[in-house]
Design an enzyme around this catalytic site. Structure first.
Site, PDB file in Angstrom:
ATOM      1  CG  HIS A  66      38.937  32.373  52.017  1.00 55.16           C
ATOM      2  ND1 HIS A  66      38.963  33.753  52.070  1.00 55.16           N
ATOM      3  CD2 HIS A  66      37.852  32.059  51.270  1.00 55.16           C
ATOM      4  CE1 HIS A  66      37.943  34.243  51.382  1.00 55.16           C
ATOM      5  NE2 HIS A  66      37.245  33.229  50.890  1.00 55.16           N
ATOM      6  CG  ASP A  68      43.002  34.594  51.854  1.00 56.04           C
ATOM      7  OD1 ASP A  68      42.224  33.684  52.215  1.00 56.04           O
ATOM      8  OD2 ASP A  68      43.393  34.729  50.673  1.00 56.04           O
ATOM      9  CG  ASP A  99      34.621  36.490  49.920  1.00 59.07           C
ATOM     10  OD1 ASP A  99      34.773  35.319  50.302  1.00 59.07           O
ATOM     11  OD2 ASP A  99      35.069  36.925  48.841  1.00 59.07           O
ATOM     12  CD  GLU A 133      38.885  31.818  47.722  1.00 60.93           C
ATOM     13  OE1 GLU A 133      38.137  31.419  46.823  1.00 60.93           O
ATOM     14  OE2 GLU A 133      38.979  33.027  48.044  1.00 60.93           O
ATOM     15  CG  HIS A 348      36.061  40.495  46.027  1.00 65.71           C
ATOM     16  ND1 HIS A 348      36.862  39.893  45.088  1.00 65.71           N
ATOM     17  CD2 HIS A 348      35.954  39.602  47.027  1.00 65.71           C
ATOM     18  CE1 HIS A 348      37.227  38.687  45.508  1.00 65.71           C
ATOM     19  NE2 HIS A 348      36.666  38.496  46.697  1.00 65.71           N
TER      20      HIS A 348
END
Length: 375
Positions: A66, A68, A99, A133, A348
């Protein structure tokens, strides 16, 4: 600058906060087209996706990922601007570094090197890339998989670039994931004055024994591949904000992470039976985010394990821990799925980062899998 690191930086500069793509996929498709991939942009709703494939026959190995990323939070909390890739003390900082823009860059560079060395490889190589995602995941991989099935396309092996590693690159790969089943429970009572409880019905008091029973329930014992199923309450809301009012309603959010020892239907049936035993006036809204899946030892797992051992010397750990991934949408097609990516310690978080030296090594890991499966 090393090619995988350079491409990762180019991707980080594009502010692709979900569901935005911000040009990441166009950049990838341009480079894949130069390698002879047939690229098909697939827009569903407001979400950009693409499918790309090289080769006309043989088994199909797909790289899935992904473009995004999650929001940055207050940029003042970052030591450097989150969309300005920054190298400090051997680490590359930026939103998406781990990520999973580093993995996307490594996948692409691995294919460039593999195709350069083996332009007439026997199998097929695919890319399944989404920008949905990190969001609701309604218009991303799940829709692309539907499209592929309509086209009669079958994925044999799928390598997902999620950051699977724990302490060092390649020490852990995910060969499965637990299922995820969420629920919103609403318990109804009768609102009233605190001083006259006999004229009201407190839903909090009624629900507490049932909630305690839910959290103490043993749902299964797990198995050799999965830990025991667990239930966690994530939110409880009730009341008007006043201290002298018995609320008329209670809302509870909870989630199961479940093994292959039970099904979502089992969990729903057992939960409802328990709530009914406590004589609650309630409603339940369920959301199944994904069924558990497992890829046992076989061609893909073996290729990944051997590639990691050859590059790093590590005997990798196979794990099904962690949250869900888009692998849950691909697994029902029958594809073998393994997740392999960089260290996940900062995903994150503010100051998300990845070891710069791990990026070209990850590309070599992916190339090793290609050489073992589609050469």
């Amino acid at each position: 600058m090393e090619r995988t690191l350079e491409l990762t930086c180019e991707l980080i500069r594009r502010q692709s906060v979900t569901p935005e793509d911000a040009g990441c996929q166009a950049l990838m498709m341009d480079r894949l087209a130069r390698l002879g991939f047939r690229c098909t942009p697939l827009r569903f709703g407001d979400v950009e996706n693409f499918w790309a494939v090289r080769g006309d026959s043989g088994p199909l190995l797909v790289f899935a990922g992904h473009t995004d990323v999650v929001p940055t939070g207050p940029e003042s909390g970052w030591d450097s601007p989150p969309f300005e890739p920054t190298l400090r003390e051997g680490m590359l900082y930026g939103r998406g570094a781990a990520d999973m823009k580093g993995s996307l860059a490594a996948m692409l560079v691995a294919c460039e090197d593999f195709v350069s060395a083996h332009p007439r490889h026997s199998g097929r190589i695919g890319f399944l890339i989404t920008a949905d995602e990190e969001g609701p995941a309604h218009d991303g991989t799940v829709k692309v998989v539907d499209y592929l099935q309509q086209q009669g396309e079958t994925i044999d092996w799928c390598l997902v670039g999620e950051p699977s590693s724990s302490a060092q690159l390649g020490d852990v790969v995910k060969n499965g994931r637990r299922g995820s089943l969420g629920a919103v429970l609403t318990v109804r009572g009768v609102q009233g004055h605190i001083a006259y409880p006999q004229l009201a019905d407190n839903p909090i008091h009624r629900a507490l024994p049932a909630l305690h029973a839910l959290t103490c329930q043993v749902w299964d014992q797990g198995n050799a591949f999965f830990p025991a199923t667990s239930l966690q309450i994530s939110n409880i809301t009730s009341g008007t904000g006043a201290t002298n009012v018995i609320p008329g309603e209670l809302q509870v959010m909870f989630n199961f992470r479940f093994s292959t020892e039970v099904t979502a239907d089992d969990l729903i049936r057992r939960t409802e039976r328990l709530l009914q035993a406590h004589k609650l006036d309630y409603t339940l809204d369920w959301q199944l985010s994904g069924e558990p899946f497992l890829t046992p030892a076989g061609s893909l797992v073996d290729a990944v394990v051997e590639s990691i051992r050859a590059e790093t010397g590590l005997d990798t750990e196979l794990s099904t821990a962690g949250g869900t991934s888009d692998g849950r949408f691909i697994a029902p097609t029958g594809a073998q799925i393994v997740e392999l990516g960089p260290v996940n310690a900062t995903i994150h978080k503010r100051n998300e980062c990845v070891r710069a030296a791990d990026l070209p090594r990850l590309a070599r890991l992916y190339q090793g899998v290609l050489e073992r499966l589609v050469l």
